[in-house]
Write a protein that holds these residues in place. Structure first.
Motif, PDB file in Angstrom:
ATOM      1  N   LEU A   1       6.777  25.167 -11.493  1.00 60.39           N
ATOM      2  CA  LEU A   1       8.165  24.215 -11.259  1.00 60.39           C
ATOM      3  C   LEU A   1       7.466  22.773 -12.177  1.00 60.39           C
ATOM      4  CD1 LEU A   1      10.086  22.711  -9.754  1.00 60.39           C
ATOM      5  CD2 LEU A   1       8.002  21.484  -8.542  1.00 60.39           C
ATOM      6  N   VAL A   2       8.663  22.725 -13.554  1.00 57.58           N
ATOM      7  CA  VAL A   2       8.464  21.485 -14.414  1.00 57.58           C
ATOM      8  C   VAL A   2       9.590  20.396 -13.659  1.00 57.58           C
ATOM      9  CG1 VAL A   2       8.367  21.090 -16.564  1.00 57.58           C
ATOM     10  CG2 VAL A   2       8.359  23.159 -15.830  1.00 57.58           C
ATOM     11  N   VAL A   3       8.610  19.368 -14.071  1.00 48.74           N
ATOM     12  CA  VAL A   3       9.550  18.176 -13.181  1.00 48.74           C
ATOM     13  C   VAL A   3       9.550  17.215 -14.237  1.00 48.74           C
ATOM     14  CG1 VAL A   3       9.662  16.722 -11.004  1.00 48.74           C
ATOM     15  CG2 VAL A   3       8.537  18.654 -10.961  1.00 48.74           C
ATOM     16  N   CYS A   4      10.562  16.225 -14.446  1.00 49.64           N
ATOM     17  CA  CYS A   4      10.976  15.063 -15.372  1.00 49.64           C
ATOM     18  C   CYS A   4      10.922  13.847 -14.256  1.00 49.64           C
ATOM     19  CB  CYS A   4      11.732  15.099 -16.080  1.00 49.64           C
ATOM     20  SG  CYS A   4      12.733  14.943 -15.951  1.00 49.64           S
ATOM     21  N   HIS A   5      11.658  12.887 -15.395  1.00 52.10           N
ATOM     22  CA  HIS A   5      11.583  11.584 -14.461  1.00 52.10           C
ATOM     23  C   HIS A   5      13.049  11.390 -14.156  1.00 52.10           C
ATOM     24  CE1 HIS A   5      11.862   9.760 -18.199  1.00 52.10           C
ATOM     25  NE2 HIS A   5      11.566   9.933 -18.607  1.00 52.10           N
ATOM     26  N   ILE A   6      12.867  10.066 -12.916  1.00 51.32           N
ATOM     27  CA  ILE A   6      14.571  10.032 -12.217  1.00 51.32           C
ATOM     28  C   ILE A   6      14.955   8.957 -13.687  1.00 51.32           C
ATOM     29  CG2 ILE A   6      13.387   9.397 -10.401  1.00 51.32           C
ATOM     30  CD1 ILE A   6      13.308   7.376 -10.208  1.00 51.32           C
ATOM     31  N   ARG A   7      16.385   9.081 -13.713  1.00 48.47           N
ATOM     32  CA  ARG A   7      17.210   8.265 -14.738  1.00 48.47           C
ATOM     33  C   ARG A   7      16.745   8.817 -15.748  1.00 48.47           C
ATOM     34  NH1 ARG A   7      17.623   3.554 -11.664  1.00 48.47           N
ATOM     35  NH2 ARG A   7      15.486   3.208 -11.573  1.00 48.47           N
ATOM     36  N   PRO A   8      16.453   9.877 -16.512  1.00 51.77           N
ATOM     37  CA  PRO A   8      16.107  10.535 -17.697  1.00 51.77           C
ATOM     38  C   PRO A   8      17.084  10.024 -18.428  1.00 51.77           C
ATOM     39  CG  PRO A   8      18.040  12.022 -16.814  1.00 51.77           C
ATOM     40  CD  PRO A   8      17.404  10.939 -15.534  1.00 51.77           C
ATOM     41  N   ASP A   9      15.696  10.189 -19.888  1.00 54.44           N
ATOM     42  CA  ASP A   9      15.978  10.072 -21.332  1.00 54.44           C
ATOM     43  C   ASP A   9      15.862  10.879 -22.172  1.00 54.44           C
ATOM     44  OD1 ASP A   9      13.231  10.184 -21.657  1.00 54.44           O
ATOM     45  OD2 ASP A   9      12.659   7.949 -22.077  1.00 54.44           O
ATOM     46  N   GLY A  10      15.255  10.786 -22.937  1.00 57.23           N
ATOM     47  CA  GLY A  10      15.707  12.138 -24.478  1.00 57.23           C
ATOM     48  C   GLY A  10      14.238  12.561 -24.080  1.00 57.23           C
ATOM     49  N   ASP A  11      13.227  12.250 -23.830  1.00 60.61           N
ATOM     50  CA  ASP A  11      12.244  12.750 -23.914  1.00 60.61           C
ATOM     51  C   ASP A  11      11.245  13.337 -22.284  1.00 60.61           C
ATOM     52  OD1 ASP A  11       9.289  12.677 -25.245  1.00 60.61           O
ATOM     53  OD2 ASP A  11       8.733  11.510 -23.714  1.00 60.61           O
ATOM     54  N   ALA A  12      12.508  12.723 -21.184  1.00 61.43           N
ATOM     55  CA  ALA A  12      12.389  13.642 -20.557  1.00 61.43           C
ATOM     56  C   ALA A  12      13.470  15.433 -19.887  1.00 61.43           C
ATOM     57  CB  ALA A  12      12.746  12.539 -19.390  1.00 61.43           C
ATOM     58  N   ILE A  13      14.159  14.885 -20.895  1.00 60.84           N
ATOM     59  CA  ILE A  13      15.053  16.371 -20.413  1.00 60.84           C
ATOM     60  C   ILE A  13      14.149  17.247 -21.805  1.00 60.84           C
ATOM     61  CG2 ILE A  13      17.219  17.474 -21.143  1.00 60.84           C
ATOM     62  CD1 ILE A  13      17.404  16.136 -18.760  1.00 60.84           C
ATOM     63  N   GLY A  14      14.183  16.600 -22.458  1.00 56.36           N
ATOM     64  CA  GLY A  14      13.419  17.527 -24.034  1.00 56.36           C
ATOM     65  C   GLY A  14      12.252  17.813 -23.856  1.00 56.36           C
ATOM     66  N   SER A  15      11.339  16.950 -23.790  1.00 56.72           N
ATOM     67  CA  SER A  15      10.233  17.236 -22.775  1.00 56.72           C
ATOM     68  C   SER A  15      10.675  18.789 -21.690  1.00 56.72           C
ATOM     69  CB  SER A  15       9.061  16.407 -22.016  1.00 56.72           C
ATOM     70  OG  SER A  15       8.993  15.757 -23.014  1.00 56.72           O
ATOM     71  N   LEU A  16      11.086  18.460 -20.814  1.00 56.88           N
ATOM     72  CA  LEU A  16      11.347  19.670 -19.300  1.00 56.88           C
ATOM     73  C   LEU A  16      12.085  21.213 -19.324  1.00 56.88           C
ATOM     74  CD1 LEU A  16      11.580  19.555 -16.181  1.00 56.88           C
ATOM     75  CD2 LEU A  16      14.358  19.397 -16.837  1.00 56.88           C
ATOM     76  N   LEU A  17      12.422  20.922 -20.634  1.00 60.74           N
ATOM     77  CA  LEU A  17      13.912  21.611 -21.515  1.00 60.74           C
ATOM     78  C   LEU A  17      12.838  22.886 -22.651  1.00 60.74           C
ATOM     79  CD1 LEU A  17      16.069  23.433 -21.316  1.00 60.74           C
ATOM     80  CD2 LEU A  17      16.828  21.847 -22.471  1.00 60.74           C
ATOM     81  N   GLY A  18      11.674  21.757 -23.583  1.00 62.17           N
ATOM     82  CA  GLY A  18      10.853  22.466 -24.418  1.00 62.17           C
ATOM     83  C   GLY A  18      10.241  22.984 -23.490  1.00 62.17           C
ATOM     84  N   LEU A  19       8.953  22.327 -22.657  1.00 61.46           N
ATOM     85  CA  LEU A  19       8.220  23.607 -22.232  1.00 61.46           C
ATOM     86  C   LEU A  19       8.754  24.616 -20.834  1.00 61.46           C
ATOM     87  CD1 LEU A  19       5.796  23.895 -21.072  1.00 61.46           C
ATOM     88  CD2 LEU A  19       5.766  22.018 -19.574  1.00 61.46           C
ATOM     89  N   GLY A  20       9.493  24.382 -20.471  1.00 60.35           N
ATOM     90  CA  GLY A  20      10.808  24.613 -19.187  1.00 60.35           C
ATOM     91  C   GLY A  20      10.783  26.929 -20.042  1.00 60.35           C
ATOM     92  N   LEU A  21      11.804  26.425 -21.145  1.00 60.41           N
ATOM     93  CA  LEU A  21      11.844  27.323 -21.943  1.00 60.41           C
ATOM     94  C   LEU A  21      10.606  28.528 -21.871  1.00 60.41           C
ATOM     95  CD1 LEU A  21      15.059  25.782 -23.509  1.00 60.41           C
ATOM     96  CD2 LEU A  21      15.265  27.306 -21.654  1.00 60.41           C
ATOM     97  N   ALA A  22       9.952  27.595 -22.674  1.00 61.75           N
ATOM     98  CA  ALA A  22       8.722  28.227 -23.860  1.00 61.75           C
ATOM     99  C   ALA A  22       8.357  29.231 -22.640  1.00 61.75           C
ATOM    100  CB  ALA A  22       7.847  27.304 -24.506  1.00 61.75           C
ATOM    101  N   LEU A  23       8.100  28.346 -21.419  1.00 58.36           N
ATOM    102  CA  LEU A  23       7.418  29.513 -20.313  1.00 58.36           C
ATOM    103  C   LEU A  23       7.966  30.373 -19.869  1.00 58.36           C
ATOM    104  CD1 LEU A  23       5.901  26.269 -18.380  1.00 58.36           C
ATOM    105  CD2 LEU A  23       4.311  27.973 -19.154  1.00 58.36           C
ATOM    106  N   GLU A  24       9.355  30.426 -20.007  1.00 63.43           N
ATOM    107  CA  GLU A  24      10.288  31.566 -19.501  1.00 63.43           C
ATOM    108  C   GLU A  24       9.854  32.668 -20.430  1.00 63.43           C
ATOM    109  OE1 GLU A  24      13.921  29.989 -17.052  1.00 63.43           O
ATOM    110  OE2 GLU A  24      14.648  31.084 -19.404  1.00 63.43           O
TER     111      GLU A  24
END
Ligand code: 5GP
Ligand code: MN
Length: 312
Positions: A1-24
């Motif tokens: 499970l990878v989670v970012c913060h509420i009211r996400p900004d670019g770093d929240a979404i970018g970090s979530l997706l960058g790490l999530g896709l690499a793990l996938e």
């Protein structure tokens, strides 16, 4: 499970997706959770359609990205749960996980992750590189914040080499905005106020309704206020409900608003912080202006124009 913060900004979404896709890509079964979904500004990022608002599968390892406290995950975890890994760069981070990787020198959580993905030999695909570069570009407002480092530029360069199109990502995340967002700005700018070195404005629920702007944020209006010459601290008050107000602060280098944000239950960085108050708009404005004036009273004045730093 990878989670970012509420009211996400670019770093929240970018970090979530960058790490999530690499793990996938490395063969892990990954669920990427953003409690408030993906803002329109970041929906062009490949893989963003996989992000969900609540965990749907059981998980055996949890990673929280870009969150300084557990409250920022918006109730993703059951009460009493301690996440496994906390990866962040906020000075107000509460080290709430089993393992806490908090690097205050990093300009973005995405910068930490880009390096970590390389160190762990996880596959860096183009979608991951694009997501991470979006995080870096947005948290540094296009590489111009006072915490910029040569390291951040090197990481950005490596992400470009891995296929991320800097100009296009920059345009999508920092330049282009909806017509509704600019109309929302107009409402906020129409109510601009200033007292000494502080400028502020408010965005009400009625403003949001009148302009058709759908998100509950300030559409980055704060950066316009922060650009005013005469101002050391800019503040935007965003009404969330009748007794709930989101506050955003931006400060000139040398002034630290993170402590004040934390005292009020929020957090952030010295130059950019936020909090949410259980008050009416009028009450929030009164309290926050008084507290902000108090910190301005004890800090050293803004650097004099044309002053040449010793190390140049
Ligand atoms: P913004 O003003 O753009 O919402 O946020 C500025 C910075 O403060 C970001 O790094 C953001 O993560 C952090 N921040 C904003 N609101 C909150 C809050 O309510 N709590 C905490 N802990 N951090 C916040
Ligand atoms: Mn960040």
């Amino acid at each position: 499970l990878v989670v970012c913060h509420i009211r996400p900004d670019g770093d929240a979404i970018g970090s979530l997706l960058g790490l999530g896709l690499a793990l996938e890509e490395a063969g892990k079964q990954v669920e990427m959770v953003s409690p408030d979904g993906v803002p329109l500004t970041y929906q062009h990022l490949a893989g963003s359609e996989k992000i969900v608002r609540r965990p749907k599968m059981p998980f055996d390892f949890s990673i929280v990205v870009d969150c300084s406290d557990l409250g920022r995950t918006g109730g993703t975890f059951a009460a009493g749960t301690v996440p496994d890994l906390n990866i962040d760069h906020h000075i107000t981070n509460e080290n709430f996980a089993q393992i806490n990787l908090v690097d205050l020198q990093a300009t973005a959580t995405a910068e930490i992750l880009a390096e970590l993905i390389h160190l762990l030999d996880l596959p860096m695909t183009q979608p991951s590189a694009e997501a991470l570069l979006t995080g870096l570009v947005t948290d540094t407002i296009g590489f111009r914040t006072s915490n910029m480092t040569p390291h951040a530029l090197r990481v950005a360069a490596s992400l470009m080499e891995e296929g991320a199109d800097l100009a296009e990502l920059y345009r999508q995340s920092l330049v282009q905005r909806s017509y509704e967002a600019v109309r929302y700005w107009a409402e906020g700018l129409g109510k601009l106020e200033r007292s000494g070195r502080i400028a502020w404005t408010t965005l009400t629920l009625a403003d949001r309704k009148a302009t058709g702007y759908t998100s509950s944020d300030d559409a980055d209006l704060i950066n316009v206020l922060a650009s005013i010459n005469e101002v050391d601290v800019a503040i935007v008050f965003i009404e969330q409900s009748r007794k709930r107000v989101k506050i955003s602060w931006r400060a000139r280098p040398g002034i630290d608003v993170s402590g004040l944000a934390r005292q009020l239950g929020g957090g952030g960085h010295p130059a950019a912080a936020g909090a949410e108050l259980e008050r009416t708009l009028e009450q929030a404005i009164e309290l926050v202006l008084a507290r902000t004036e108090a910190i301005l009273g004890v800090v050293s004045p803004a650097p004099i124009k044309n002053e040449i730093p010793e190390n140049t």
